[in-house]
Design a protein around this motif. Structure first.
Motif, PDB file in Angstrom:
ATOM      1  N   VAL A 161       0.861  -1.175   0.000  1.00 39.14           N
ATOM      2  CA  VAL A 161       0.000   0.000   0.000  1.00 39.14           C
ATOM      3  C   VAL A 161       0.899   1.227   0.000  1.00 39.14           C
ATOM      4  CG1 VAL A 161      -1.762   1.321   1.239  1.00 39.14           C
ATOM      5  CG2 VAL A 161      -1.847  -1.178   1.242  1.00 39.14           C
ATOM      6  N   TYR A 162       0.571   2.175  -0.856  1.00 40.08           N
ATOM      7  CA  TYR A 162       1.318   3.431  -0.942  1.00 40.08           C
ATOM      8  C   TYR A 162       0.582   4.455  -0.088  1.00 40.08           C
ATOM      9  CZ  TYR A 162       3.772   7.304  -3.407  1.00 40.08           C
ATOM     10  OH  TYR A 162       4.528   8.403  -3.730  1.00 40.08           O
ATOM     11  N   TYR A 163       1.191   4.849   1.026  1.00 40.84           N
ATOM     12  CA  TYR A 163       0.563   5.852   1.892  1.00 40.84           C
ATOM     13  C   TYR A 163       1.051   7.240   1.507  1.00 40.84           C
ATOM     14  CZ  TYR A 163      -0.919   8.593   5.868  1.00 40.84           C
ATOM     15  OH  TYR A 163      -1.490   9.576   6.639  1.00 40.84           O
ATOM     16  N   VAL A 164       0.120   8.063   1.088  1.00 43.62           N
ATOM     17  CA  VAL A 164       0.394   9.457   0.745  1.00 43.62           C
ATOM     18  C   VAL A 164       0.397  10.246   2.044  1.00 43.62           C
ATOM     19  CG1 VAL A 164      -0.428  11.461  -0.542  1.00 43.62           C
ATOM     20  CG2 VAL A 164      -0.690   9.160  -1.509  1.00 43.62           C
ATOM     21  N   SER A 165       1.557  10.716   2.446  1.00 43.07           N
ATOM     22  CA  SER A 165       1.732  11.219   3.812  1.00 43.07           C
ATOM     23  C   SER A 165       1.144  12.601   4.052  1.00 43.07           C
ATOM     24  CB  SER A 165       3.222  11.257   4.151  1.00 43.07           C
ATOM     25  OG  SER A 165       3.893  12.168   3.301  1.00 43.07           O
ATOM     26  N   ILE A 166       0.779  13.299   2.976  1.00 39.52           N
ATOM     27  CA  ILE A 166       0.248  14.650   3.119  1.00 39.52           C
ATOM     28  C   ILE A 166      -1.022  14.781   2.299  1.00 39.52           C
ATOM     29  CG2 ILE A 166       2.510  15.696   3.534  1.00 39.52           C
ATOM     30  CD1 ILE A 166       2.482  16.552   0.566  1.00 39.52           C
ATOM     31  N   THR A 167      -1.823  15.753   2.630  1.00 40.71           N
ATOM     32  CA  THR A 167      -2.967  16.080   1.780  1.00 40.71           C
ATOM     33  C   THR A 167      -2.506  17.117   0.767  1.00 40.71           C
ATOM     34  OG1 THR A 167      -3.678  17.755   3.367  1.00 40.71           O
ATOM     35  CG2 THR A 167      -4.697  15.581   3.531  1.00 40.71           C
ATOM     36  N   GLY A 168      -2.756  16.839  -0.497  1.00 42.30           N
ATOM     37  CA  GLY A 168      -2.312  17.760  -1.529  1.00 42.30           C
ATOM     38  C   GLY A 168      -1.542  17.045  -2.614  1.00 42.30           C
ATOM     39  N   ILE A 169      -0.851  17.813  -3.444  1.00 40.55           N
ATOM     40  CA  ILE A 169      -0.143  17.276  -4.593  1.00 40.55           C
ATOM     41  C   ILE A 169       1.288  16.921  -4.234  1.00 40.55           C
ATOM     42  CG2 ILE A 169      -1.571  18.458  -6.304  1.00 40.55           C
ATOM     43  CD1 ILE A 169       0.519  20.702  -6.346  1.00 40.55           C
ATOM     44  N   THR A 170       1.961  16.189  -5.120  1.00 41.71           N
ATOM     45  CA  THR A 170       3.347  15.810  -4.894  1.00 41.71           C
ATOM     46  C   THR A 170       4.224  17.043  -4.763  1.00 41.71           C
ATOM     47  OG1 THR A 170       3.719  15.699  -7.282  1.00 41.71           O
ATOM     48  CG2 THR A 170       3.119  13.662  -6.170  1.00 41.71           C
ATOM     49  N   GLY A 171       5.211  16.938  -3.851  1.00 37.42           N
ATOM     50  CA  GLY A 171       6.182  18.006  -3.717  1.00 37.42           C
ATOM     51  C   GLY A 171       5.694  19.244  -3.001  1.00 37.42           C
ATOM     52  N   SER A 172       4.519  19.184  -2.355  1.00 39.35           N
ATOM     53  CA  SER A 172       3.927  20.400  -1.797  1.00 39.35           C
ATOM     54  C   SER A 172       4.196  20.607  -0.317  1.00 39.35           C
ATOM     55  CB  SER A 172       2.410  20.392  -2.026  1.00 39.35           C
ATOM     56  OG  SER A 172       1.800  19.295  -1.360  1.00 39.35           O
ATOM     57  N   ALA A 173       4.668  19.599   0.387  1.00 39.73           N
ATOM     58  CA  ALA A 173       4.925  19.715   1.827  1.00 39.73           C
ATOM     59  C   ALA A 173       5.857  18.586   2.243  1.00 39.73           C
ATOM     60  CB  ALA A 173       3.615  19.649   2.617  1.00 39.73           C
ATOM     61  N   GLU A 174       6.278  18.606   3.510  1.00 36.27           N
ATOM     62  CA  GLU A 174       7.171  17.569   4.008  1.00 36.27           C
ATOM     63  C   GLU A 174       6.429  16.595   4.913  1.00 36.27           C
ATOM     64  OE1 GLU A 174      10.786  18.783   5.786  1.00 36.27           O
ATOM     65  OE2 GLU A 174      11.435  19.967   4.060  1.00 36.27           O
TER      66      GLU A 174
END
Length: 263
Positions: A174-187
């Motif tokens: 499973v790929y967990y997207v760690s932030i809400t938003g688009i790629t490269g937008s936060a840490e």
């Protein structure tokens, strides 16, 4: 057992975390991207995510959007992306390749034709970000019947009611997207990621790899310490965009991989 399953089994036996790298196929051109791709395993990459360029990449930030535009302007297509994977397989029959992108190019080729071509090219898994679980019959189930892992995204907004649906028919990891938003937008922050990883592991029974917001060796290690592995995309793609040499790009990748493997 797919190459992805075998890789995670091997990493588990070694007590190591996975490092996954993303590059855009054809960025900045076919030959250069193939050159980088061929160097990734030697730089410590356990699994390669190969981006499929698309005209409307809604989940991607500016860095990967621009990479896709450069690739498309250079004549990159789905068929040429599969050709690139097949060329990589001439020298490496072990490193898993996950094709990551959007459904439209696959739909245009035709699902049956695509799956046959993907298997021939040596693709091991798919991440198709705009196909929700409700559309599993469209591609997910046929892909798994063809021997490919279908990898799903989970996000901070995937609640306990939704998570079982996301986990159903998912395989590989499973790929967990760690932030809400688009790629490269936060840490990404390890303290926020850790409980989510545990929750997803329990619901899916699969390894959980964390991506979005990882851009330094230190961050790679911190996230890998609380997950089964980490994926880096935008930070690598930005080095390619700046015109760094293949050697310099791979040195940066190695620093990220070393961080993850030190976890």
């Amino acid at each position: 057992m797919t190459r992805i399953d075998a890789k995670f089994a091997a990493l588990k036996s070694q007590g190591r975390k996975a490092f996954v790298s993303y590059i855009m196929a054809g960025d900045p051109d076919y030959d250069r991207s193939l050159d980088v791709m061929r160097g990734l395993p030697g730089a410590g990459v356990d699994i390669i995510e190969l981006g499929l360029p698309f005209t409307d990449p809604m989940a991607d930030g500016p860095t990967i959007q621009l990479a896709g535009q450069r690739a498309l302007e250079g004549g990159m297509t789905l068929r040429r992306t599969l050709d690139m994977a097949q060329a990589f397989r001439e020298e490496d029959d072990e490193t898993p390749i996950v094709l990551m992108g959007y459904y439209n190019p696959i739909y245009s080729m035709g699902v049956d034709a695509f799956l046959k071509a993907a298997a021939t090219a040596g693709i091991d898994g798919l991440i198709i970000v705009d196909l929700p679980p409700e559309e599993d019959e469209e591609l997910c189930l046929p892909a798994q019947a063809a021997g490919l892992n279908f990898i799903r995204l989970a996000t901070p907004t995937t609640d306990d009611k939704r998570l079982p649906r996301v986990a159903s028919n998912t395989s590989g990891f499973v790929y967990y997207v760690s932030i809400t938003g688009i790629t490269g937008s936060a840490e990404a922050e390890a303290a926020d990621v850790a409980p989510e990883v545990t929750r997803i592991q329990k619901a899916s029974g699969l390894p959980v790899i964390v991506g979005f917001g990882v851009n330094t060796p230190e961050k790679s290690r911190a996230i890998a310490e609380v997950a089964d592995g980490v994926v880096v995309g935008s930070a690598i793609v930005s080095r390619i965009a700046k015109g760094d040499s293949t050697q310099d790009v791979l040195a940066f990748v190695k620093s990220l991989a070393d961080g993850a493997h030190a976890a």
